[in-house]
Design a protein around this motif. Structure first.
Motif, mmCIF file in Angstrom:
data_model
loop_
_atom_site.group_PDB
_atom_site.id
_atom_site.type_symbol
_atom_site.label_atom_id
_atom_site.label_comp_id
_atom_site.label_asym_id
_atom_site.label_seq_id
_atom_site.Cartn_x
_atom_site.Cartn_y
_atom_site.Cartn_z
ATOM 1 N N VAL A 12 -3.871 40.791 -7.322
ATOM 2 C CA VAL A 12 -3.322 42.157 -7.360
ATOM 3 C C VAL A 12 -3.897 42.974 -8.520
ATOM 4 N N PRO A 13 -3.802 42.515 -9.774
ATOM 5 C CA PRO A 13 -4.395 43.298 -10.862
ATOM 6 C C PRO A 13 -5.906 43.453 -10.719
ATOM 7 N N SER A 14 -6.567 42.432 -10.161
ATOM 8 C CA SER A 14 -8.024 42.513 -9.984
ATOM 9 C C SER A 14 -8.390 43.627 -9.021
ATOM 10 N N ALA A 15 -7.627 43.757 -7.931
ATOM 11 C CA ALA A 15 -7.901 44.818 -6.962
ATOM 12 C C ALA A 15 -7.715 46.194 -7.584
ATOM 13 N N PHE A 16 -6.669 46.350 -8.390
ATOM 14 C CA PHE A 16 -6.412 47.644 -9.020
ATOM 15 C C PHE A 16 -7.524 47.992 -10.009
ATOM 16 N N LEU A 17 -7.962 46.992 -10.777
ATOM 17 C CA LEU A 17 -9.057 47.213 -11.713
ATOM 18 C C LEU A 17 -10.350 47.548 -10.978
ATOM 19 N N GLY A 18 -10.615 46.842 -9.883
ATOM 20 C CA GLY A 18 -11.816 47.126 -9.099
ATOM 21 C C GLY A 18 -11.820 48.544 -8.565
ATOM 22 N N ALA A 19 -10.658 49.027 -8.115
ATOM 23 C CA ALA A 19 -10.572 50.400 -7.608
ATOM 24 C C ALA A 19 -10.845 51.419 -8.709
ATOM 25 N N ILE A 20 -10.315 51.166 -9.903
ATOM 26 C CA ILE A 20 -10.558 52.085 -11.028
ATOM 27 C C ILE A 20 -12.039 52.113 -11.390
ATOM 28 N N LEU A 21 -12.681 50.942 -11.427
ATOM 29 C CA LEU A 21 -14.112 50.897 -11.726
ATOM 30 C C LEU A 21 -14.909 51.630 -10.659
ATOM 31 N N GLY A 22 -14.495 51.490 -9.408
ATOM 32 C CA GLY A 22 -15.178 52.216 -8.337
ATOM 33 C C GLY A 22 -15.062 53.717 -8.497
ATOM 34 N N GLU A 23 -13.921 54.191 -8.987
ATOM 35 C CA GLU A 23 -13.739 55.627 -9.195
ATOM 36 C C GLU A 23 -14.613 56.140 -10.339
ATOM 37 N N TYR A 24 -14.895 55.285 -11.299
ATOM 38 C CA TYR A 24 -15.811 55.674 -12.372
ATOM 39 C C TYR A 24 -17.202 55.967 -11.813
ATOM 40 N N MET A 25 -17.579 55.272 -10.724
ATOM 41 C CA MET A 25 -18.930 55.409 -10.177
ATOM 42 C C MET A 25 -18.978 56.274 -8.926
ATOM 43 N N GLY A 26 -17.872 56.335 -8.205
ATOM 44 C CA GLY A 26 -17.871 57.042 -6.936
ATOM 45 C C GLY A 26 -17.586 58.520 -7.064
ATOM 46 N N ALA A 27 -18.015 59.276 -6.061
ATOM 47 C CA ALA A 27 -17.758 60.720 -6.028
ATOM 48 C C ALA A 27 -16.346 60.939 -5.506
ATOM 49 N N ILE A 28 -15.418 61.213 -6.400
ATOM 50 C CA ILE A 28 -14.019 61.403 -6.026
ATOM 51 C C ILE A 28 -13.427 62.464 -6.932
ATOM 52 N N ASP A 29 -12.537 63.268 -6.387
ATOM 53 C CA ASP A 29 -11.983 64.383 -7.159
ATOM 54 C C ASP A 29 -10.662 64.038 -7.817
ATOM 55 N N ARG A 30 -10.044 62.915 -7.405
ATOM 56 C CA ARG A 30 -8.738 62.578 -7.948
ATOM 57 C C ARG A 30 -8.566 61.066 -7.941
ATOM 58 N N GLY A 31 -7.964 60.541 -8.985
ATOM 59 C CA GLY A 31 -7.764 59.107 -9.111
ATOM 60 C C GLY A 31 -7.679 58.736 -10.578
ATOM 61 N N VAL A 32 -7.289 57.505 -10.849
ATOM 62 C CA VAL A 32 -7.132 57.064 -12.227
ATOM 63 C C VAL A 32 -8.465 57.097 -12.971
ATOM 64 N N GLY A 33 -9.532 56.614 -12.329
ATOM 65 C CA GLY A 33 -10.834 56.552 -12.980
ATOM 66 C C GLY A 33 -11.350 57.917 -13.395
ATOM 67 N N ILE A 34 -11.357 58.871 -12.465
ATOM 68 C CA ILE A 34 -11.884 60.204 -12.773
ATOM 69 C C ILE A 34 -10.970 60.919 -13.766
ATOM 70 N N THR A 35 -9.668 60.648 -13.716
ATOM 71 C CA THR A 35 -8.733 61.242 -14.670
ATOM 72 C C THR A 35 -9.013 60.736 -16.073
ATOM 73 N N LEU A 36 -9.283 59.444 -16.210
ATOM 74 C CA LEU A 36 -9.614 58.895 -17.525
ATOM 75 C C LEU A 36 -10.894 59.518 -18.071
ATOM 76 N N ILE A 37 -11.876 59.740 -17.212
ATOM 77 C CA ILE A 37 -13.121 60.361 -17.652
ATOM 78 C C ILE A 37 -12.852 61.772 -18.187
ATOM 79 N N LYS A 38 -12.022 62.536 -17.468
ATOM 80 C CA LYS A 38 -11.710 63.897 -17.899
ATOM 81 C C LYS A 38 -10.933 63.897 -19.217
ATOM 82 N N LEU A 39 -9.956 63.006 -19.336
ATOM 83 C CA LEU A 39 -9.153 62.946 -20.564
ATOM 84 C C LEU A 39 -9.990 62.497 -21.758
ATOM 85 N N GLN A 40 -10.899 61.569 -21.524
ATOM 86 C CA GLN A 40 -11.789 61.123 -22.602
ATOM 87 C C GLN A 40 -12.691 62.268 -23.057
#
Length: 273
Positions: free
Chosen positions: A198-226
């Motif tokens: 379960v935690p591995s899947a959630f982490l994998g999704a966040i890493l994918g959002e760091y690389m994928g073209a997406i407008d909303r999600g935990v990964g892209i939100t972290l990039i904007k906040l950083q």
């Protein structure tokens, strides 16, 4: 003679959480204090993060997390389904075991950055605003594959040999052994692997959002906040991510206890002094 007792899981969890929070607070007030003349700190105190969450409310964070949870859940289902299917195939065709294990090991050893780069080229990200990222789903599935394959294979091999021989003597096929003996024997190991995934899947999704073209999600939100140097909300998202992963982990653990009560039972005995 002395009584041997085991610390309850909830108590161990509370103690662990208290230790982590204390270490977090200690670091924030010692090693990561704001530089002179500024108010920015890379590690805000736990109380500052909780105050920010209270003031912001959960609504703006939920709109972010629901996308990542959807990606993680989709990848979790696909990754585990393929892993269980391959593990079951090994039991029916034992000669395939070395091949399946090599595939599982290779999937575990692949560098996530390289795989994510290929995935974004091949699969792309979200097709439309608000859609799930195909890359995030793929990385979530990849993150759970190895754990479930290994856990399922170990569980299947834990079946009692005498019971398997009884099924064989009465004319049962390998599929009958799988359905009536191996699945029951493997249930604890499979459910344990699914819980860890379960935690591995959630982490994998966040890493994918760091690389994928997406407008909303935990990964892209972290990039904007950083980029905005908003460290307090970065830590708030991090804290909520841990809570979401912990809730998912607990839900699968509860299901495991309900499905395999003979494993989750606890007994208190005595041992020699």
């Amino acid at each position: 003679m002395r009584s041997a007792t085991r610390m309850p899981g909830w108590l161990a969890g509370l103690i662990g959480a208290a230790v982590l929070i204390a270490a977090w607070w200690l670091l924030s007030v010692t090693a990561f204090t704001p530089a002179e003349g500024t108010t920015f700190t890379p590690v805000p105190t736990p109380w500052a993060v909780l105050e920010t969450l209270w003031n912001d409310g959960l609504a703006p964070y939920w709109s972010v997390f629901q996308v990542t949870i959807g990606e993680a859940l989709t990848g979790y289902v696909w990754g585990n389904a393929i892993a269980l299917l391959l593990a079951s195939t090994v039991l029916l065709l034992p000669r395939l075991e070395p091949v399946i294990m090599q595939v599982a090991v290779v999937s575990y050893c692949l560098p996530v950055v390289a795989v994510g780069g290929l995935a974004i080229v091949i699969l792309g990200g979200a097709k439309r605003p608000g859609d799930l990222s195909a890359t995030a789903i793929f990385l979530a599935a990849l993150a759970v594959f190895f754990t479930t394959v290994v856990g399922a294979l170990l569980g299947f091999k834990a079946a009692d040999r005498a019971t398997l021989d009884v099924v064989r003597v009465y004319g049962g096929s390998r599929f009958t052994q799988l359905r009536k003996v191996r699945l029951i024997a493997a249930a604890p190991a499979i459910l344990n692997a699914l819980q860890i995934a379960v935690p591995s899947a959630f982490l994998g999704a966040i890493l994918g959002e760091y690389m994928g073209a997406i407008d909303r999600g935990v990964g892209i939100t972290l990039i904007k906040l950083q980029g905005d140097l908003d460290s307090t909300r970065v830590w708030a998202v991090f804290l909520l991510s841990a809570v979401v992963a912990l809730i998912g982990y607990g839900i699968v653990g509860l299901i495991s206890r309900l499905v395999t009560p003979w494993v989750s039972g606890r007994t208190t005995g005595t041992v020699s002094a």
